[in-house]
Each structure stands twice: as C-alpha cells, then as structure tokens.
Design a protein around this motif. Structure first.
Motif, PDB file in Angstrom:
ATOM      1  N   MET A   1       0.898  -1.325  -0.017  1.00 36.62           N
ATOM      2  CA  MET A   1      -0.008   0.091  -0.050  1.00 36.62           C
ATOM      3  C   MET A   1       0.759   1.206   0.056  1.00 36.62           C
ATOM      4  N   CYS A   2       0.272   2.503  -0.522  1.00 34.00           N
ATOM      5  CA  CYS A   2       0.884   3.395  -0.491  1.00 34.00           C
ATOM      6  C   CYS A   2      -0.129   4.764  -0.733  1.00 34.00           C
ATOM      7  N   ALA A   3       0.148   5.847  -0.745  1.00 38.07           N
ATOM      8  CA  ALA A   3      -0.727   7.016  -0.722  1.00 38.07           C
ATOM      9  C   ALA A   3      -0.066   7.975  -1.622  1.00 38.07           C
ATOM     10  N   ILE A   4      -0.888   8.705  -2.384  1.00 35.62           N
ATOM     11  CA  ILE A   4      -0.420   9.739  -3.358  1.00 35.62           C
ATOM     12  C   ILE A   4      -1.106  11.207  -2.868  1.00 35.62           C
ATOM     13  N   ALA A   5      -0.556  12.165  -2.779  1.00 35.02           N
ATOM     14  CA  ALA A   5      -1.137  13.422  -2.326  1.00 35.02           C
ATOM     15  C   ALA A   5      -0.709  14.353  -3.522  1.00 35.02           C
ATOM     16  N   THR A   6      -1.761  14.904  -3.833  1.00 33.56           N
ATOM     17  CA  THR A   6      -2.029  15.924  -5.127  1.00 33.56           C
ATOM     18  C   THR A   6      -2.210  17.129  -4.738  1.00 33.56           C
ATOM     19  N   LEU A   7      -1.568  18.055  -5.227  1.00 34.16           N
ATOM     20  CA  LEU A   7      -2.115  19.531  -5.096  1.00 34.16           C
ATOM     21  C   LEU A   7      -2.980  19.921  -6.173  1.00 34.16           C
ATOM     22  N   VAL A   8      -4.378  20.064  -5.803  1.00 36.97           N
ATOM     23  CA  VAL A   8      -5.478  20.108  -6.712  1.00 36.97           C
ATOM     24  C   VAL A   8      -5.735  21.401  -6.981  1.00 36.97           C
TER      25      VAL A   8
ATOM     26  N   ILE B   1       3.832   8.623  -0.560  1.00 30.60           N
ATOM     27  CA  ILE B   1       3.778   8.266   0.908  1.00 30.60           C
ATOM     28  C   ILE B   1       3.846   6.786   1.069  1.00 30.60           C
ATOM     29  N   THR B   2       4.760   6.477   1.889  1.00 30.79           N
ATOM     30  CA  THR B   2       4.543   4.921   2.623  1.00 30.79           C
ATOM     31  C   THR B   2       4.821   4.777   3.820  1.00 30.79           C
ATOM     32  N   GLU B   3       4.541   3.675   4.396  1.00 29.08           N
ATOM     33  CA  GLU B   3       4.495   3.430   5.883  1.00 29.08           C
ATOM     34  C   GLU B   3       5.763   4.340   6.644  1.00 29.08           C
ATOM     35  N   ASP B   4       6.771   4.274   5.806  1.00 30.15           N
ATOM     36  CA  ASP B   4       8.097   4.876   6.635  1.00 30.15           C
ATOM     37  C   ASP B   4       8.816   5.802   5.632  1.00 30.15           C
ATOM     38  N   HIS B   5       8.277   6.300   4.858  1.00 30.01           N
ATOM     39  CA  HIS B   5       9.065   7.467   4.218  1.00 30.01           C
ATOM     40  C   HIS B   5       8.050   8.147   3.055  1.00 30.01           C
TER      41      HIS B   5
ATOM     42  N   ALA C   1      -4.597   7.554   6.062  1.00 25.53           N
ATOM     43  CA  ALA C   1      -5.560   7.172   4.823  1.00 25.53           C
ATOM     44  C   ALA C   1      -5.377   5.553   4.257  1.00 25.53           C
ATOM     45  N   MET C   2      -3.954   5.395   4.399  1.00 23.44           N
ATOM     46  CA  MET C   2      -3.461   3.880   4.070  1.00 23.44           C
ATOM     47  C   MET C   2      -4.213   2.856   5.299  1.00 23.44           C
ATOM     48  N   ALA C   3      -4.306   3.494   6.452  1.00 23.69           N
ATOM     49  CA  ALA C   3      -4.666   2.462   7.493  1.00 23.69           C
ATOM     50  C   ALA C   3      -6.224   2.362   7.318  1.00 23.69           C
ATOM     51  N   ASP C   4      -7.221   3.132   7.101  1.00 20.92           N
ATOM     52  CA  ASP C   4      -8.581   3.221   6.935  1.00 20.92           C
ATOM     53  C   ASP C   4      -9.275   3.098   5.587  1.00 20.92           C
ATOM     54  N   GLY C   5      -8.527   3.472   4.463  1.00 21.73           N
ATOM     55  CA  GLY C   5      -8.713   3.024   3.106  1.00 21.73           C
ATOM     56  C   GLY C   5      -9.527   4.271   2.868  1.00 21.73           C
ATOM     57  N   ALA C   6      -9.745   5.306   3.261  1.00 20.51           N
ATOM     58  CA  ALA C   6     -10.597   6.536   2.973  1.00 20.51           C
ATOM     59  C   ALA C   6      -9.811   7.716   2.443  1.00 20.51           C
ATOM     60  N   PRO C   7     -10.117   8.242   1.398  1.00 22.39           N
ATOM     61  CA  PRO C   7      -9.319   9.427   0.969  1.00 22.39           C
ATOM     62  C   PRO C   7      -9.554  10.505   1.821  1.00 22.39           C
ATOM     63  N   ARG C   8      -8.855  11.857   1.809  1.00 22.71           N
ATOM     64  CA  ARG C   8      -8.923  13.024   2.284  1.00 22.71           C
ATOM     65  C   ARG C   8      -8.631  14.264   1.247  1.00 22.71           C
TER      66      ARG C   8
ATOM     67  N   LEU D   1      -5.639  16.551  -2.395  1.00 19.43           N
ATOM     68  CA  LEU D   1      -6.284  15.440  -2.226  1.00 19.43           C
ATOM     69  C   LEU D   1      -5.294  14.339  -1.902  1.00 19.43           C
ATOM     70  N   VAL D   2      -5.671  13.506  -0.961  1.00 22.85           N
ATOM     71  CA  VAL D   2      -4.796  12.240  -0.331  1.00 22.85           C
ATOM     72  C   VAL D   2      -5.476  11.029  -0.646  1.00 22.85           C
ATOM     73  N   GLU D   3      -5.092  10.295  -1.506  1.00 24.21           N
ATOM     74  CA  GLU D   3      -5.744   8.835  -1.961  1.00 24.21           C
ATOM     75  C   GLU D   3      -4.790   7.632  -1.813  1.00 24.21           C
ATOM     76  N   PRO D   4      -5.314   7.049  -0.631  1.00 23.50           N
ATOM     77  CA  PRO D   4      -4.775   5.407  -0.625  1.00 23.50           C
ATOM     78  C   PRO D   4      -5.069   4.689  -1.784  1.00 23.50           C
ATOM     79  N   LEU D   5      -3.917   3.896  -2.200  1.00 22.62           N
ATOM     80  CA  LEU D   5      -4.045   2.863  -3.188  1.00 22.62           C
ATOM     81  C   LEU D   5      -3.107   1.598  -3.127  1.00 22.62           C
ATOM     82  N   ALA D   6      -3.508   0.581  -3.565  1.00 20.16           N
ATOM     83  CA  ALA D   6      -2.668  -0.446  -3.590  1.00 20.16           C
ATOM     84  C   ALA D   6      -1.469  -0.416  -4.768  1.00 20.16           C
ATOM     85  N   THR D   7      -0.268  -0.844  -4.413  1.00 27.37           N
ATOM     86  CA  THR D   7       0.653  -0.905  -5.568  1.00 27.37           C
ATOM     87  C   THR D   7       0.353  -1.568  -6.547  1.00 27.37           C
TER      88      THR D   7
END
Length: 350
Positions: free
Chosen positions: A42-49, A65-69, A90-97, A121-127
């Motif tokens: 899992m990771c998350a992508i944050a985008t300036l929208v 974003i990953t768990e440690d970096h 977001a990675m933990a609960d699966g909900a975007p922000r 926009l912060v979105e969790p996603l599976a690699t």
C-alpha cells in the motif's frame, strides 16, 4: 461540513522541518513508485489540486507516501509532514482525504508563508492497482498516460490529447508525459560536466561517444558507443528528447546532428563558434536537412551570457533545455489551475 483532524501540531511540524528532506527534490513520483512497488503493498499519493493566491508549487505537484518514507513536496516545507501523516492514516482506513491548508483552513497551527490557500487530495491505493501498472508501463516505454482519480476510483490510459492538469471539484486528471531526456554527443570535459549536472537535476541522460571507453564515466546514465547517427537511431528520439552535440567538427557529428534535426526531438543544439555557424549549416544541407529543420538548431548551444568553462557550459545547456521543455506546457498548466469556483467539500465519497 466536517474537516479532517490535523495530524500534527506546529511543534511536530517544526521538528520535521529541521530534518533535511533530500527526497523532497524528487518531482516525479513515478521514480520512487517504481522502486516501492515491490516493497510495499500500500501507498498514498497526495496531489495539489487547487490553489488560491500565490504558491510555491503548481497544480498537480505530488507526494508519494509509504509507511516509513515520503517523497516530493507540495509547499515550501510547511505542510509535508502533516500530509504524510494524513497519507498513512488514509492507508490505514482506506478513506481518501481532501485537506485545506492556509486561507480557509481550520488548522491555525499550520501556516503557509506565502499566504495562499491550497487544497490537497490524499488517496490511498494498492501498488498492485491496474492504474499503477499502466502508469509505470508508460514511464518505462516513454508513452504519455492520462491519470484520473476521485480518491477512491482511479483510471489510467495511454494517450496524450487531454488537459495537462484539471480539477472539477471531485476528480483530478493529470497527463503524465515521458521524462525529459537529454542525449549528449561528446566525450570532453564539457560533455561530461553536462551529463553529470543533467543527471543530478533528475533528467534521463544518455551519453554517446564515438571512441569512448567501454564503460560509462559514472553510474546513473545511459551509454552508447559508435557513430552518433547510429546511436541516435538505436536510442529512438521522441518529442520529449533533447540532443546536444558537444564535440567539435567531426564529420560523423554532423551526420548525427542531421539525424537529430530530422527527428521529433524537441531541442537540438551544437557547440561551436558563431563565426562557423554558416559553414555548419552548409554541411547540414549536404546531409539533406531542409531549411525548416535547420532553423530549429540551437547554435551556439545553451543560454548566452555564461563563461566557457565546462561547468558554465553545462549550466547554460541544462537550463536552456529545461526552459524549452517546460515552456511547452506552461500555457495549458496556467489555464488549468482550477475548474472549480468554490472550495470542494472536505472529504471524498463519504
């Protein structure tokens, strides 16, 4: 309207800013995403929208974003630690922000020095997401990929005829183009300095030397030996590639220059004295290069006003190439800053 909870205090963010963030200079999340795909599920992508007022980054700037970096930056260092914390949540609960910082933000403890307001926009996603596979395939194959996401459902398809970056209040679309590539022909100090600086600046670099050693001069670049025209043909020149001829008056260099000018390369330049430029043009005509193509030649190469030392030449070349590359999308990027006339709601799909 319910805003997400701030994940750090000003003190915590201040401590984060006291750490050197060397990964922040990475401006293309495809690079670390490619490396992390096999390490993280899992990771998350944050985008300036969205931006209100002046801001250090353009619409579409991203963090991975990953768990440690985390990589990349969205501001002048004001919010990245907090965005990374939100990404992990977001990675933990699966909900975007959707996170609002600066003007209009509920968080008075996180300030933007520029005085603007930005929406992230912060979105969790599976690699393993198919959209990630398409994005990275386009990165490897040097083909454009149109990415769109509302934070929960994303799509990626090869293609290049779309707005560079657009936000409609609920979904963001971005065209990921191939990385800027610089092919340098030459083996003297100026060519090596240019290759080293371009690599340091994050460009995809290929060095071509007709009579160079078997091995590349340093790691992190492509390397081709042999006649320049043959090497350029093997590399394949697309419209995201610049070619710089930095050796002096070799006949096979002129053949390589002629090949580049007939190609889709967006920038073709050659080092050499201005007084000998017409002689060079005559040679190019002898190689079958038309006047329209000859007019594309940047010669003498690079921005004017620099010295003749190798590092000065390298700086003038890399700056000129980057300017040409980014100028092509500047108009569409400015026009597409935001398609929304109001600040969107603070969460997606809730």
């Amino acid at each position: 309207m319910r805003w997400p909870t701030c994940c750090c205090s000003a003190g915590e963010d201040g401590r984060a800013m006291s750490q050197w963030r060397l990964a922040a200079e990475i401006d293309d999340i495809r690079q670390p995403l490619l490396a992390e795909r096999d390490r993280s599920a899992m990771c998350a992508i944050a985008t300036l929208v969205e931006i209100s007022g002046p801001a250090p980054r353009d619409i579409g700037a991203q963090m991975l974003i990953t768990e440690d970096h985390h990589w990349g930056f969205l501001s002048g260092g004001c919010i990245e630690a907090d965005v990374a914390a939100h990404g992990r949540a977001a990675m933990a609960d699966g909900a975007p922000r959707l996170l609002r910082y600066g003007e209009g933000s509920p968080w008075i403890d996180i300030k933007l020095a520029c005085g603007s307001g930005i929406l992230v926009l912060v979105e969790p996603l599976a690699t393993s997401d198919p959209a990630v596979a398409t994005l990275l395939s386009g990165f490897a194959e040097r083909t454009p990929v149109l990415w769109s996401s509302d934070g929960r459902v994303r799509a990626a398809r090869p293609g290049g005829d779309a707005p560079d970056r657009a936000w409609d209040g609920s979904r963001f679309a971005r065209l990921f183009e191939p990385a800027l590539r610089l092919v340098i022909i030459g083996e003297d100090a100026s060519a090596l300095a240019s290759a080293g600086l371009a690599r340091q600046m994050g460009l995809d670099v290929v060095l071509v030397t007709p009579n160079g050693p078997e091995a590349a001069p340093f790691d992190g670049i492509g390397y081709q030996r042999g006649a320049p025209a043959d090497a350029l043909d093997a590399i394949g020149l697309d419209r995201w590639t610049a070619v710089a001829v930095m050796s002096h008056d070799r006949e096979d260099d002129e053949q390589g220059l002629a090949y580049a000018l007939k190609s889709d390369a967006f920038y073709v330049g050659a080092i050499g004295a201005r007084a000998r430029l017409e002689m060079r043009r005559d040679k190019l005509r002898g190689h079958g290069v038309g006047e329209t193509a000859i007019a594309r030649l940047h010669a003498p190469i690079g921005l004017q006003g620099f010295g003749k030392a190798p590092r000065d030449i390298a700086l003038s070349l890399v700056a000129d190439v980057a300017r040409e590359f980014h100028a092509r999308s500047a108009v569409s990027r400015s026009a597409g800053e935001s398609m929304s006339s109001i600040a969107p709601i603070s969460s997606v799909g809730r």
